[in-house]
Write an enzyme that holds these catalytic residues in place. Structure first.
Site, PDB file in Angstrom:
ATOM      1  CG  ASN A  86      56.187  53.467  51.204  1.00  8.93           C
ATOM      2  OD1 ASN A  86      56.649  54.545  50.822  1.00  8.93           O
ATOM      3  ND2 ASN A  86      55.453  52.699  50.420  1.00  8.93           N
ATOM      4  CG  HIS A  99      58.342  46.092  51.420  1.00  9.65           C
ATOM      5  ND1 HIS A  99      57.698  46.068  52.643  1.00  9.65           N
ATOM      6  CD2 HIS A  99      57.628  46.950  50.640  1.00  9.65           C
ATOM      7  CE1 HIS A  99      56.647  46.852  52.601  1.00  9.65           C
ATOM      8  NE2 HIS A  99      56.589  47.415  51.401  1.00  9.65           N
ATOM      9  CG  MET A 100      63.943  49.412  47.693  1.00  7.26           C
ATOM     10  SD  MET A 100      65.716  49.410  47.384  1.00  7.26           S
ATOM     11  CE  MET A 100      66.315  50.044  48.940  1.00  7.26           C
ATOM     12  CG  HIS A 101      57.644  49.786  46.788  1.00  3.06           C
ATOM     13  ND1 HIS A 101      56.416  49.321  46.389  1.00  3.06           N
ATOM     14  CD2 HIS A 101      57.559  49.943  48.135  1.00  3.06           C
ATOM     15  CE1 HIS A 101      55.622  49.197  47.445  1.00  3.06           C
ATOM     16  NE2 HIS A 101      56.290  49.578  48.522  1.00  3.06           N
TER      17      HIS A 101
HETATM   18  P1  AMP Z   1      53.975  49.232  51.298  1.00  2.00           P
HETATM   19  O1  AMP Z   1      52.777  50.114  51.150  1.00  2.00           O
HETATM   20  O2  AMP Z   1      55.274  49.930  51.094  1.00  2.00           O
HETATM   21  O3  AMP Z   1      53.925  48.412  52.587  1.00  2.00           O
HETATM   22  O4  AMP Z   1      53.885  48.202  50.092  1.00  2.00           O
HETATM   23  C1  AMP Z   1      53.260  46.973  50.171  1.00  2.00           C
HETATM   24  C2  AMP Z   1      53.104  46.488  48.769  1.00  2.00           C
HETATM   25  O5  AMP Z   1      52.854  45.106  48.806  1.00  2.00           O
HETATM   26  C3  AMP Z   1      51.950  47.124  48.000  1.00  2.00           C
HETATM   27  O6  AMP Z   1      52.453  47.805  46.845  1.00  2.00           O
HETATM   28  C4  AMP Z   1      51.073  45.937  47.620  1.00  2.00           C
HETATM   29  O7  AMP Z   1      50.519  46.058  46.329  1.00  2.00           O
HETATM   30  C5  AMP Z   1      52.044  44.777  47.723  1.00  2.00           C
HETATM   31  N1  AMP Z   1      51.453  43.491  48.013  1.00  2.00           N
HETATM   32  C6  AMP Z   1      50.573  43.181  49.000  1.00  2.00           C
HETATM   33  N2  AMP Z   1      50.278  41.883  48.981  1.00  2.00           N
HETATM   34  C7  AMP Z   1      50.993  41.339  47.979  1.00  2.00           C
HETATM   35  C8  AMP Z   1      51.118  40.014  47.433  1.00  2.00           C
HETATM   36  N3  AMP Z   1      50.446  38.996  47.959  1.00  2.00           N
HETATM   37  N4  AMP Z   1      51.939  39.826  46.380  1.00  2.00           N
HETATM   38  C9  AMP Z   1      52.619  40.862  45.849  1.00  2.00           C
HETATM   39  N5  AMP Z   1      52.552  42.125  46.320  1.00  2.00           N
HETATM   40  C10 AMP Z   1      51.746  42.362  47.365  1.00  2.00           C
END
Ligand code: AMP
Length: 110
Positions: A86, A99-101
């Site tokens: 994103n 980051h990559m999901h």
């Molecule tokens: P984005 O919306 O692409 O920026 O994704 C950020 C992701 O980070 C979301 O899917 C959140 O659920 C995840 N996230 C936020 N804080 C943490 C955390 N402390 N540990 C693991 N995942 C997290």
């Protein structure tokens, strides 16, 4: 240090880490959208795709190597999986550290 992913990299806040090497950390998403949902995060703080520079190419390429390794480990090569990056608020990016999901095994909605 404000960046939550930098804090995970520095181990000042906990995460369920599934892979780590010199350049990359991979941990489970705290709010999973599938049976497998991890985030691949370069250890260098790069805010978004818009901030990528030529010297970041190796780590971004390495990300795909690790994706392949994890897919093999989790036996989801044939089944498949989704990779998402994103970009910016309009693109759904909540954490300003690139980051990559990697998501597989979609959960049914109730
Ligand atoms: P984005 O919306 O692409 O920026 O994704 C950020 C992701 O980070 C979301 O899917 C959140 O659920 C995840 N996230 C936020 N804080 C943490 C955390 N402390 N540990 C693991 N995942 C997290």
């Amino acid at each position: 240090m404000a960046c939550i992913f930098c804090q995970i990299i520095e181990r000042t806040i906990p995460a369920d880490v599934v892979h780590e090497d010199d350049d990359l950390i991979v941990f489970k998403d705290i709010n999973p959208k599938g049976a497998i949902h991890v985030l691949l995060v370069p250890k260098t703080h790069i805010a978004t795709v818009n901030d990528l520079e030529i010297h970041h190419i190796p780590v971004m390429g390495h990300m795909f190597e690790v994706v392949q390794q994890l897919a093999a480990t989790w036996d989801i090569v044939e089944q498949g999986y989704r990779l998402t990056v994103n970009v910016g608020r309009g693109g759904g990016q909540e954490v300003d550290h690139i980051h990559m999901h990697m998501v597989s095994g979609w959960m049914r909605r109730p």
